[in-house]
Design a protein around this motif. Structure first.
Motif, mmCIF file in Angstrom:
data_model
loop_
_atom_site.group_PDB
_atom_site.id
_atom_site.type_symbol
_atom_site.label_atom_id
_atom_site.label_comp_id
_atom_site.label_asym_id
_atom_site.label_seq_id
_atom_site.Cartn_x
_atom_site.Cartn_y
_atom_site.Cartn_z
ATOM 1 N N ILE A 132 -5.032 -3.257 -10.085
ATOM 2 C CA ILE A 132 -3.919 -4.160 -9.798
ATOM 3 C C ILE A 132 -3.638 -4.128 -8.311
ATOM 4 O O ILE A 132 -3.617 -3.060 -7.681
ATOM 5 C CB ILE A 132 -2.650 -3.809 -10.605
ATOM 6 C CG1 ILE A 132 -1.538 -4.849 -10.326
ATOM 7 C CG2 ILE A 132 -2.172 -2.385 -10.339
ATOM 8 C CD1 ILE A 132 -0.369 -4.774 -11.288
ATOM 9 N N SER A 133 -3.460 -5.290 -7.740
ATOM 10 C CA SER A 133 -3.099 -5.409 -6.326
ATOM 11 C C SER A 133 -1.899 -6.323 -6.232
ATOM 12 O O SER A 133 -1.812 -7.327 -6.947
ATOM 13 C CB SER A 133 -4.270 -5.987 -5.512
ATOM 14 O OG SER A 133 -4.781 -7.155 -6.126
ATOM 15 N N ALA A 134 -0.951 -5.981 -5.369
ATOM 16 C CA ALA A 134 0.261 -6.794 -5.273
ATOM 17 C C ALA A 134 0.979 -6.525 -3.968
ATOM 18 O O ALA A 134 0.838 -5.452 -3.368
ATOM 19 C CB ALA A 134 1.196 -6.509 -6.446
ATOM 20 N N TYR A 135 1.726 -7.518 -3.534
ATOM 21 C CA TYR A 135 2.683 -7.356 -2.454
ATOM 22 C C TYR A 135 4.056 -7.487 -3.110
ATOM 23 O O TYR A 135 4.316 -8.446 -3.832
ATOM 24 C CB TYR A 135 2.512 -8.429 -1.381
ATOM 25 C CG TYR A 135 3.484 -8.276 -0.239
ATOM 26 C CD1 TYR A 135 3.249 -7.357 0.776
ATOM 27 C CD2 TYR A 135 4.653 -9.037 -0.193
ATOM 28 C CE1 TYR A 135 4.141 -7.202 1.824
ATOM 29 C CE2 TYR A 135 5.554 -8.883 0.843
ATOM 30 C CZ TYR A 135 5.296 -7.970 1.845
ATOM 31 O OH TYR A 135 6.182 -7.809 2.875
ATOM 32 N N PRO A 136 4.952 -6.508 -2.917
ATOM 33 C CA PRO A 136 6.221 -6.513 -3.666
ATOM 34 C C PRO A 136 7.030 -7.791 -3.456
ATOM 35 O O PRO A 136 7.277 -8.197 -2.323
ATOM 36 C CB PRO A 136 6.961 -5.294 -3.099
ATOM 37 C CG PRO A 136 5.886 -4.407 -2.541
ATOM 38 C CD PRO A 136 4.833 -5.349 -2.024
ATOM 39 N N MET A 137 7.422 -8.414 -4.556
ATOM 40 C CA MET A 137 8.302 -9.580 -4.505
ATOM 41 C C MET A 137 9.120 -9.642 -5.789
ATOM 42 O O MET A 137 8.564 -9.739 -6.888
ATOM 43 C CB MET A 137 7.513 -10.883 -4.334
ATOM 44 C CG MET A 137 8.419 -12.082 -4.134
ATOM 45 S SD MET A 137 7.529 -13.594 -3.774
ATOM 46 C CE MET A 137 8.906 -14.666 -3.322
ATOM 47 N N THR A 138 10.410 -9.559 -5.645
ATOM 48 C CA THR A 138 11.321 -9.661 -6.781
ATOM 49 C C THR A 138 11.160 -11.031 -7.445
ATOM 50 O O THR A 138 11.080 -12.041 -6.741
ATOM 51 C CB THR A 138 12.778 -9.506 -6.296
ATOM 52 O OG1 THR A 138 12.899 -8.267 -5.613
ATOM 53 C CG2 THR A 138 13.759 -9.548 -7.433
ATOM 54 N N PRO A 139 11.108 -11.091 -8.770
ATOM 55 C CA PRO A 139 11.250 -10.018 -9.752
ATOM 56 C C PRO A 139 9.935 -9.553 -10.367
ATOM 57 O O PRO A 139 9.949 -8.978 -11.456
ATOM 58 C CB PRO A 139 12.144 -10.667 -10.803
ATOM 59 C CG PRO A 139 11.726 -12.111 -10.776
ATOM 60 C CD PRO A 139 11.308 -12.428 -9.372
ATOM 61 N N THR A 192 -0.922 -4.441 -1.076
ATOM 62 C CA THR A 192 -1.570 -5.159 0.020
ATOM 63 C C THR A 192 -0.557 -5.599 1.071
ATOM 64 O O THR A 192 0.651 -5.479 0.887
ATOM 65 C CB THR A 192 -2.308 -6.392 -0.525
ATOM 66 O OG1 THR A 192 -1.368 -7.231 -1.222
ATOM 67 C CG2 THR A 192 -3.416 -5.971 -1.473
ATOM 68 N N GLU A 193 -1.074 -6.150 2.153
ATOM 69 C CA GLU A 193 -0.205 -6.554 3.263
ATOM 70 C C GLU A 193 0.515 -7.866 2.996
ATOM 71 O O GLU A 193 1.524 -8.173 3.626
ATOM 72 C CB GLU A 193 -1.007 -6.665 4.563
ATOM 73 C CG GLU A 193 -2.105 -7.733 4.575
ATOM 74 C CD GLU A 193 -3.450 -7.204 4.103
ATOM 75 O OE1 GLU A 193 -4.485 -7.716 4.565
ATOM 76 O OE2 GLU A 193 -3.470 -6.267 3.276
ATOM 77 N N ASP A 194 -0.004 -8.670 2.071
ATOM 78 C CA ASP A 194 0.650 -9.927 1.700
ATOM 79 C C ASP A 194 0.041 -10.435 0.402
ATOM 80 O O ASP A 194 -0.898 -9.838 -0.140
ATOM 81 C CB ASP A 194 0.532 -10.984 2.811
ATOM 82 C CG ASP A 194 -0.904 -11.224 3.258
ATOM 83 O OD1 ASP A 194 -1.803 -11.177 2.399
ATOM 84 O OD2 ASP A 194 -1.128 -11.439 4.460
ATOM 85 N N ILE A 205 -4.201 -11.441 -4.169
ATOM 86 C CA ILE A 205 -5.040 -12.168 -5.127
ATOM 87 C C ILE A 205 -6.517 -12.042 -4.767
ATOM 88 O O ILE A 205 -7.374 -11.966 -5.648
ATOM 89 C CB ILE A 205 -4.619 -13.656 -5.238
ATOM 90 C CG1 ILE A 205 -5.368 -14.309 -6.405
ATOM 91 C CG2 ILE A 205 -4.820 -14.405 -3.932
ATOM 92 C CD1 ILE A 205 -4.885 -15.700 -6.766
ATOM 93 N N LEU A 206 -6.829 -11.956 -3.483
ATOM 94 C CA LEU A 206 -8.233 -11.814 -3.095
ATOM 95 C C LEU A 206 -8.789 -10.463 -3.518
ATOM 96 O O LEU A 206 -9.948 -10.359 -3.952
ATOM 97 C CB LEU A 206 -8.392 -12.028 -1.588
ATOM 98 C CG LEU A 206 -8.168 -13.476 -1.124
ATOM 99 C CD1 LEU A 206 -8.072 -13.545 0.402
ATOM 100 C CD2 LEU A 206 -9.275 -14.383 -1.631
ATOM 101 N N PHE A 207 -7.980 -9.411 -3.412
ATOM 102 C CA PHE A 207 -8.393 -8.107 -3.923
ATOM 103 C C PHE A 207 -8.686 -8.207 -5.421
ATOM 104 O O PHE A 207 -9.690 -7.675 -5.911
ATOM 105 C CB PHE A 207 -7.281 -7.076 -3.695
ATOM 106 C CG PHE A 207 -7.421 -6.267 -2.439
ATOM 107 C CD1 PHE A 207 -8.077 -5.049 -2.462
ATOM 108 C CD2 PHE A 207 -6.879 -6.701 -1.237
ATOM 109 C CE1 PHE A 207 -8.202 -4.284 -1.314
ATOM 110 C CE2 PHE A 207 -6.991 -5.955 -0.086
ATOM 111 C CZ PHE A 207 -7.656 -4.738 -0.117
ATOM 112 N N ALA A 208 -7.798 -8.868 -6.163
ATOM 113 C CA ALA A 208 -7.963 -8.975 -7.613
ATOM 114 C C ALA A 208 -9.194 -9.790 -7.978
ATOM 115 O O ALA A 208 -9.928 -9.451 -8.913
ATOM 116 C CB ALA A 208 -6.709 -9.588 -8.231
ATOM 117 N N GLY A 216 7.349 -17.727 -4.665
ATOM 118 C CA GLY A 216 6.997 -17.776 -3.251
ATOM 119 C C GLY A 216 5.657 -17.131 -2.971
ATOM 120 O O GLY A 216 4.845 -17.650 -2.194
ATOM 121 N N GLY A 217 5.393 -16.000 -3.594
ATOM 122 C CA GLY A 217 4.112 -15.322 -3.422
ATOM 123 C C GLY A 217 2.977 -16.104 -4.052
ATOM 124 O O GLY A 217 1.868 -16.167 -3.512
#
Length: 582
Positions: free
Chosen positions: A220-227, A249-251, A256-259, A276-277
């Motif tokens: 799993i790869s993600a940049y934190p974004m609520t919720p 990840t940094e953004d 998504i590219l990592f995934a 937004g993400g």
């Protein structure tokens, strides 16, 4: 009954509410908890609302029976929600005018929460623990359940911390029980305290994470974004135990590219975000589609546009995710309505992504992501989980292949897929249009064949798309239509309307794209009066239904304030929209 805890961020509203939720659940009661918080670390008004019953609950209710207020502002905001005979428990140092509450039929329960916390526990931070005990004292709830939760929550901090919190909670319990319990009519008592029969308490994002782990997610790869963040947090917390690689990840572009890269390498991989993400992920969504790489994306909606309402709920992204990315590409969109469905879609999404070699989007929202609900363990049946990796070639199959075409044109549109590493499965692929071998090409004839090949997947997908579920009267005069987190409130509104003698039902959609037109049409054509209930401005599911079937709804009940529907709200709006007496 409903208990609401309110105050500023940093006052322990969330931790106190979560503790009370667990204490009630461990007494064998059903709970449904709603969190409402502002997008700031300190200050602002937050509340945690707990509905408790001996019957299973699917949503919150507007009627409040007990308000635990840490500020004057909280009292002013919520006092008019309290039913006659209800109560407000607050710190006596607030100096609130109890006479004004009496005029509203509300029992005022001032208690020295901060004073008791400071004198007995040594710090005012324990005021929420004191309020937890006072709640039990006022309602007559077994203090052993409060003791159990305090010991569980603070066991890592040592015996001294546990002892102080227990003493503070007991002081609050005694003060409320002695001074106010006799005059308060709403009581709570455990119905089952057997640890072996405890139910789980979890929210939608935890259920998605649990389902993903059960379905074989290994990256799993993600940049934190609520919720959406708590999906990432849940899987990361269990990553070592289940052999999962977790990458912050940094953004969102990198996420998504990592995934996509991980899926290309052969592991089940996902990412999670909010609207937004997801907007930033759109170009890469096209990359996954044209390279026919499976990927799972959990998109947990909040109010937009732009940064919008970071900590508020809405359903504004359905039409966006259906059509997102440059060009026309196949994808699947699933929208869970309950915590049980969050779990199922957590693993089912991976099967669909690999079977059809395309992106699968789990479309949830903040209300579903953070609502806490008691769930019987039997609802999560791990024996039903089947892993389907689609046309993934085995080593033995690759040993027999001499001319491998990664993007081979097939009747189904799905090509046999090889994981890099086998000498007979070496291939190239590209984000440009390409041949069956993956080489970039611009010829019109090849373009037509490859485009038709990919889009043929939609025909096969239709078999796997589930039709809507009908709840209520089969011969209804009115049919509610909903999707996602509106489920609980619509269901309860339907139950209440039926008790009032009305013929109503509820058509709930979960598999939203490709839209299951053939499975939905019989229900839609039979309905006499369709009422769409959605947390958005335009009625996006109603728009999709009209686009795919030509059938329009008769009425819309829409909400876009960033707050979820309650059953009472749906009933009031139904009366207005449908021009009927409720």
């Amino acid at each position: 009954m409903t208990i609401k805890i309110g105050g500023e961020a940093g006052m322990g509203v969330e931790s106190g509410g979560a503790g009370l939720t667990k204490a009630l659940s461990r007494g064998g009661l059903y709970v449904f908890a709603l969190q409402d918080y502002m997008s700031r670390i300190r200050g602002g008004h937050n509340f945690f609302q707990i509905r408790v019953s001996t019957q299973e609950l699917f949503t919150h209710s507007d009627d409040v029976h007990l308000l635990i207020a840490f500020t004057k502002d909280c009292i002013e905001r919520h006092k008019h929600e309290i039913v006659k005979g209800g109560a407000i428990l607050y710190d006596e140092s607030l100096g609130y005018d109890a006479a004004s509450l009496k005029e509203l039929g509300i029992l005022a329960c001032p208690i020295p929460l901060v004073k008791l916390a400071t004198e007995i526990g040594g710090h005012r931070i324990m005021a929420n623990t004191c309020a937890l005990g006072a709640t039990a004292g006022l309602t007559g709830y077994d203090f052993e359940r409060i003791k159990d939760i305090i010991e569980t929550n603070f066991k890592k901090k040592g015996e001294e911390v546990i002892a102080k919190n227990l003493a503070v909670a007991k002081a609050g319990y005694d003060a409320a029980h002695k001074n106010y319990a006799a005059n308060y009519q709403y009581k709570l008592e455990p119905v089952n305290t057997d640890p072996a029969k405890r139910r789980m308490v979890l929210h939608g994002n935890q259920a998605i994470g649990l389902g993903a782990i059960a379905g074989g997610c290994k990256f799993i790869s993600a940049y934190p974004m609520t919720p959406g963040t708590s999906i990432f947090e849940y899987i990361t917390a269990h990553a070592n135990k289940y052999g999962i690689v977790s990458k912050q990840t940094e953004d969102e572009l990198a996420a998504i590219l990592f995934a996509i890269g991980a899926n290309h390498a052969g592991v089940r991989a996902m990412t999670c975000t909010s609207g937004g993400g997801f907007s930033l992920m759109v170009e890469a969504l096209g990359l996954a589609s044209i390279t026919e790489t499976p990927v799972v994306i959990a998109e947990v909606q909040r109010g937009g546009p732009s940064t919008g309402l970071p900590t508020r709920t809405e359903q504004p992204d359905l039409e966006f995710v259906i059509s997102a990315s440059q060009g026309e590409t196949p994808r699947i969109v699933l929208a869970p309505s309950t915590i049980e469905e969050c779990f199922e879609m957590g693993w089912r999404a991976f099967n669909l992504a690999e079977k059809y070699q395309c992106p699968v989007i789990i479309l949830s929202d903040l209300y579903l992501s953070s609502q806490l609900r008691t769930i019987d363990k039997s609802r999560f049946d791990f024996s039903k989980i089947k892993i389907n990796r689609g046309q993934l070639l085995t080593k033995e199959q690759l040993d027999k292949i001499s001319d491998y075409k990664r993007h081979a044109i097939t009747d189904s549109g799905i090509s046999p897929r090889a994981i890099p590493g086998h000498p007979n499965g070496v291939y190239v692929t590209t984000s440009d249009e390409h041949t069956e071998y993956g080489y970039a090409v611009e010829e019109a004839e090849v373009r037509n064949k490859m485009m038709e090949k990919r889009m043929r997947k939609y025909e096969a997908m239709m078999e796997d798309m589930r039709g809507p579920e009908l709840y209520g009267d089969k011969d209804a005069e009115f049919t509610f239509i909903g999707w996602g987190s509106t489920y609980g409130s619509i269901r309860e509104a339907v139950d209440r309307l039926r008790k009032n003698g009305m013929k109503v039902n509820f058509l709930k959609f979960a598999d939203l794209w490709p839209f299951p037109e053939a499975k939905a049409r019989p229900f839609l054509e039979k309905a006499k009066h369709l009422v769409a209930v959605e947390n958005n401005f335009t009625g996006q599911l109603a728009n999709v239904i009209r686009k795919c079937t030509g059938i329009g709804v008769n009425s819309k009940i829409l909400k876009y304030s960033g707050r979820p529907f309650s059953p009472e709200e749906i009933m009031a709006n139904f009366k207005e929209e449908a021009k009927v007496n409720v």
